[in-house]
Design a protein around this motif. Sequence first.
Motif, PDB file in Angstrom:
ATOM      1  N   PHE A   1     -85.128  79.202 113.539  1.00 15.90           N
ATOM      2  CA  PHE A   1     -84.954  78.218 114.608  1.00 15.90           C
ATOM      3  C   PHE A   1     -83.488  78.217 115.029  1.00 15.90           C
ATOM      4  O   PHE A   1     -82.624  77.732 114.310  1.00 15.90           O
ATOM      5  N   GLY A   2     -83.200  78.775 116.202  1.00 11.74           N
ATOM      6  CA  GLY A   2     -81.851  78.713 116.749  1.00 11.74           C
ATOM      7  C   GLY A   2     -80.901  79.771 116.217  1.00 11.74           C
ATOM      8  O   GLY A   2     -81.115  80.377 115.165  1.00 11.74           O
ATOM      9  N   THR A   3     -79.817  79.965 116.958  1.00 10.86           N
ATOM     10  CA  THR A   3     -78.821  80.979 116.612  1.00 10.86           C
ATOM     11  C   THR A   3     -77.992  80.586 115.401  1.00 10.86           C
ATOM     12  O   THR A   3     -77.836  81.351 114.446  1.00 10.86           O
ATOM     13  N   GLU A   4     -77.448  79.387 115.428  1.00 14.74           N
ATOM     14  CA  GLU A   4     -76.492  78.994 114.399  1.00 14.74           C
ATOM     15  C   GLU A   4     -77.148  78.877 113.030  1.00 14.74           C
ATOM     16  O   GLU A   4     -76.562  79.255 112.019  1.00 14.74           O
ATOM     17  N   ARG A   5     -78.376  78.350 112.974  1.00 15.74           N
ATOM     18  CA  ARG A   5     -79.062  78.203 111.696  1.00 15.74           C
ATOM     19  C   ARG A   5     -79.452  79.547 111.107  1.00 15.74           C
ATOM     20  O   ARG A   5     -79.334  79.767 109.897  1.00 15.74           O
ATOM     21  N   THR A   6     -79.904  80.488 111.932  1.00 17.71           N
ATOM     22  CA  THR A   6     -80.369  81.773 111.409  1.00 17.71           C
ATOM     23  C   THR A   6     -79.235  82.746 111.108  1.00 17.71           C
ATOM     24  O   THR A   6     -79.428  83.709 110.374  1.00 17.71           O
ATOM     25  N   THR A   7     -78.046  82.502 111.659  1.00 17.75           N
ATOM     26  CA  THR A   7     -76.892  83.343 111.332  1.00 17.75           C
ATOM     27  C   THR A   7     -76.432  83.082 109.909  1.00 17.75           C
ATOM     28  O   THR A   7     -76.354  81.922 109.478  1.00 17.75           O
ATOM     29  N   ARG A   8     -76.145  84.120 109.179  1.00 19.98           N
ATOM     30  CA  ARG A   8     -75.662  83.969 107.809  1.00 19.98           C
ATOM     31  C   ARG A   8     -74.402  83.116 107.780  1.00 19.98           C
ATOM     32  O   ARG A   8     -73.549  83.214 108.660  1.00 19.98           O
ATOM     33  N   LYS A   9     -74.294  82.292 106.741  1.00 21.38           N
ATOM     34  CA  LYS A   9     -73.142  81.394 106.625  1.00 21.38           C
ATOM     35  C   LYS A   9     -71.826  82.169 106.635  1.00 21.38           C
ATOM     36  O   LYS A   9     -70.822  81.708 107.196  1.00 21.38           O
ATOM     37  N   ALA A  10     -71.803  83.355 106.060  1.00 18.78           N
ATOM     38  CA  ALA A  10     -70.581  84.161 106.010  1.00 18.78           C
ATOM     39  C   ALA A  10     -70.161  84.656 107.388  1.00 18.78           C
ATOM     40  O   ALA A  10     -69.012  85.070 107.568  1.00 18.78           O
ATOM     41  N   ASN A  11     -71.082  84.597 108.377  1.00 22.74           N
ATOM     42  CA  ASN A  11     -70.779  85.127 109.703  1.00 22.74           C
ATOM     43  C   ASN A  11     -70.627  84.045 110.767  1.00 22.74           C
ATOM     44  O   ASN A  11     -70.373  84.372 111.930  1.00 22.74           O
ATOM     45  N   THR A  12     -70.803  82.780 110.412  1.00 26.00           N
ATOM     46  CA  THR A  12     -70.676  81.721 111.401  1.00 26.00           C
ATOM     47  C   THR A  12     -69.217  81.570 111.838  1.00 26.00           C
ATOM     48  O   THR A  12     -68.292  81.960 111.124  1.00 26.00           O
TER      49      THR A  12
ATOM     50  N   ARG B   1     -71.673  74.243 110.261  1.00 29.97           N
ATOM     51  CA  ARG B   1     -72.518  74.316 111.446  1.00 29.97           C
ATOM     52  C   ARG B   1     -72.429  73.000 112.212  1.00 29.97           C
ATOM     53  O   ARG B   1     -72.088  71.961 111.653  1.00 29.97           O
ATOM     54  N   SER B   2     -72.747  73.029 113.501  1.00 29.20           N
ATOM     55  CA  SER B   2     -72.659  71.824 114.324  1.00 29.20           C
ATOM     56  C   SER B   2     -73.651  70.770 113.836  1.00 29.20           C
ATOM     57  O   SER B   2     -74.691  71.090 113.251  1.00 29.20           O
ATOM     58  N   MET B   3     -73.342  69.496 114.091  1.00 29.81           N
ATOM     59  CA  MET B   3     -74.240  68.421 113.662  1.00 29.81           C
ATOM     60  C   MET B   3     -75.560  68.463 114.410  1.00 29.81           C
ATOM     61  O   MET B   3     -76.591  68.018 113.900  1.00 29.81           O
ATOM     62  N   ALA B   4     -75.569  69.007 115.627  1.00 35.57           N
ATOM     63  CA  ALA B   4     -76.832  69.162 116.354  1.00 35.57           C
ATOM     64  C   ALA B   4     -77.742  70.145 115.627  1.00 35.57           C
ATOM     65  O   ALA B   4     -78.949  69.915 115.498  1.00 35.57           O
ATOM     66  N   THR B   5     -77.185  71.246 115.146  1.00 36.27           N
ATOM     67  CA  THR B   5     -77.970  72.236 114.418  1.00 36.27           C
ATOM     68  C   THR B   5     -78.521  71.670 113.125  1.00 36.27           C
ATOM     69  O   THR B   5     -79.715  71.803 112.819  1.00 36.27           O
ATOM     70  N   THR B   6     -77.686  71.033 112.323  1.00 36.30           N
ATOM     71  CA  THR B   6     -78.140  70.544 111.021  1.00 36.30           C
ATOM     72  C   THR B   6     -79.084  69.357 111.149  1.00 36.30           C
ATOM     73  O   THR B   6     -79.895  69.110 110.253  1.00 36.30           O
ATOM     74  N   ALA B   7     -79.014  68.624 112.257  1.00 33.01           N
ATOM     75  CA  ALA B   7     -79.900  67.479 112.449  1.00 33.01           C
ATOM     76  C   ALA B   7     -81.328  67.907 112.766  1.00 33.01           C
ATOM     77  O   ALA B   7     -82.291  67.248 112.360  1.00 33.01           O
ATOM     78  N   PHE B   8     -81.485  69.009 113.496  1.00 28.17           N
ATOM     79  CA  PHE B   8     -82.805  69.361 114.027  1.00 28.17           C
ATOM     80  C   PHE B   8     -83.397  70.651 113.466  1.00 28.17           C
ATOM     81  O   PHE B   8     -84.531  70.988 113.803  1.00 28.17           O
TER      82      PHE B   8
ATOM     83  N   ARG C   1     -78.888  87.600 115.851  1.00 29.87           N
ATOM     84  CA  ARG C   1     -77.971  86.967 114.898  1.00 29.87           C
ATOM     85  C   ARG C   1     -76.542  87.380 115.228  1.00 29.87           C
ATOM     86  O   ARG C   1     -76.292  88.491 115.690  1.00 29.87           O
ATOM     87  N   LEU C   2     -75.614  86.474 114.928  1.00 24.98           N
ATOM     88  CA  LEU C   2     -74.201  86.780 115.079  1.00 24.98           C
ATOM     89  C   LEU C   2     -73.750  87.609 113.884  1.00 24.98           C
ATOM     90  O   LEU C   2     -73.970  87.230 112.730  1.00 24.98           O
ATOM     91  N   LYS C   3     -73.127  88.744 114.148  1.00 25.49           N
ATOM     92  CA  LYS C   3     -72.709  89.640 113.085  1.00 25.49           C
ATOM     93  C   LYS C   3     -71.250  89.395 112.703  1.00 25.49           C
ATOM     94  O   LYS C   3     -70.488  88.748 113.423  1.00 25.49           O
ATOM     95  N   LYS C   4     -70.870  89.967 111.561  1.00 23.75           N
ATOM     96  CA  LYS C   4     -69.501  89.830 111.065  1.00 23.75           C
ATOM     97  C   LYS C   4     -68.537  90.587 111.980  1.00 23.75           C
ATOM     98  O   LYS C   4     -68.865  91.631 112.533  1.00 23.75           O
ATOM     99  N   LEU C   5     -67.352  90.020 112.121  1.00 18.86           N
ATOM    100  CA  LEU C   5     -66.319  90.683 112.911  1.00 18.86           C
ATOM    101  C   LEU C   5     -65.877  91.964 112.219  1.00 18.86           C
ATOM    102  O   LEU C   5     -65.515  91.961 111.041  1.00 18.86           O
TER     103      LEU C   5
END
Length: 256
Positions: free
Chosen positions: A8-19, A24-31, A186-190
């Motif tokens: 569900f969503g970009t920010e949630r599915t992106t690995r924590k190491a790559n955010t 994460r934003s409060m909108a993402t963690t709320a929903f 997903r957002l990848k590592k730089l």
Amino acid sequence: MGKLKESFGTERTTRKANTLFLERSMATTAFTAGKNYGIKVGDNSKRYHWNLGIFQDASDRDFEQGRPWSATGRHVYTLIDKSNHTFDMGVSYTYKNWRNNTFQIEENGEVHSADDVILSAEFFAENQLTSGLEATYQRKNWLLQSEYFYSDVEQDGNNGEWQFDGYYIAASYVIGGNNRRYKNARLKKLKTEGHTWEVLLRYSHLDLRDNGIGSEASSTTIGVNYYLSRSTRFMINLLKPDISGSRLHTKDKGEA
């Protein structure tokens, strides 16, 4: 099959190491949910990504009426796909059967160690339907990312419905010749050999106020990431929150 992250969503599915940010934003963690027990299927092609799954709540919470279950899906379309220029848009949705358990959204305002000061009303819920829209645009050193969430919760006993929503807009600029990549939804590592700087800005908003009850909050975050090497990153974030409505503490503004 197993303990899986709901798609569900970009920010949630992106690995924590790559955010982009520390939190994460409060909108993402709320929903959006984290990892739950379930099964999901999906596929990736050059222009289209999809996932569908059925899950059961795996949190440590003690549910009196049995554990809630959910059905979640995500579809992402790639409109531009070049080495230094990408544009993706997507939609996510989830239906959650709360089985008449207690429902309440509690948020800490994007500070992991803080108390939950952003609250919705608390009530017994039958089901919850949440939808999300997402867009990610990358061109050379620039990255823009945004998501919007809307949730409708049905209270038990035909006692009405509650509506909540939230969104965030984030921007990143990498100083130098490197750039981030967004691939397979997903957002990848730089990619960097080290000694690279990244500057960040995010505005997020969360509205948990309905029927005259609950909190409404916004937060502005500026950040700097320093990549010492491919595997080592130092992150600094400065947050400016603003909270109104029902809350635990009297201080509705501050910095973190």
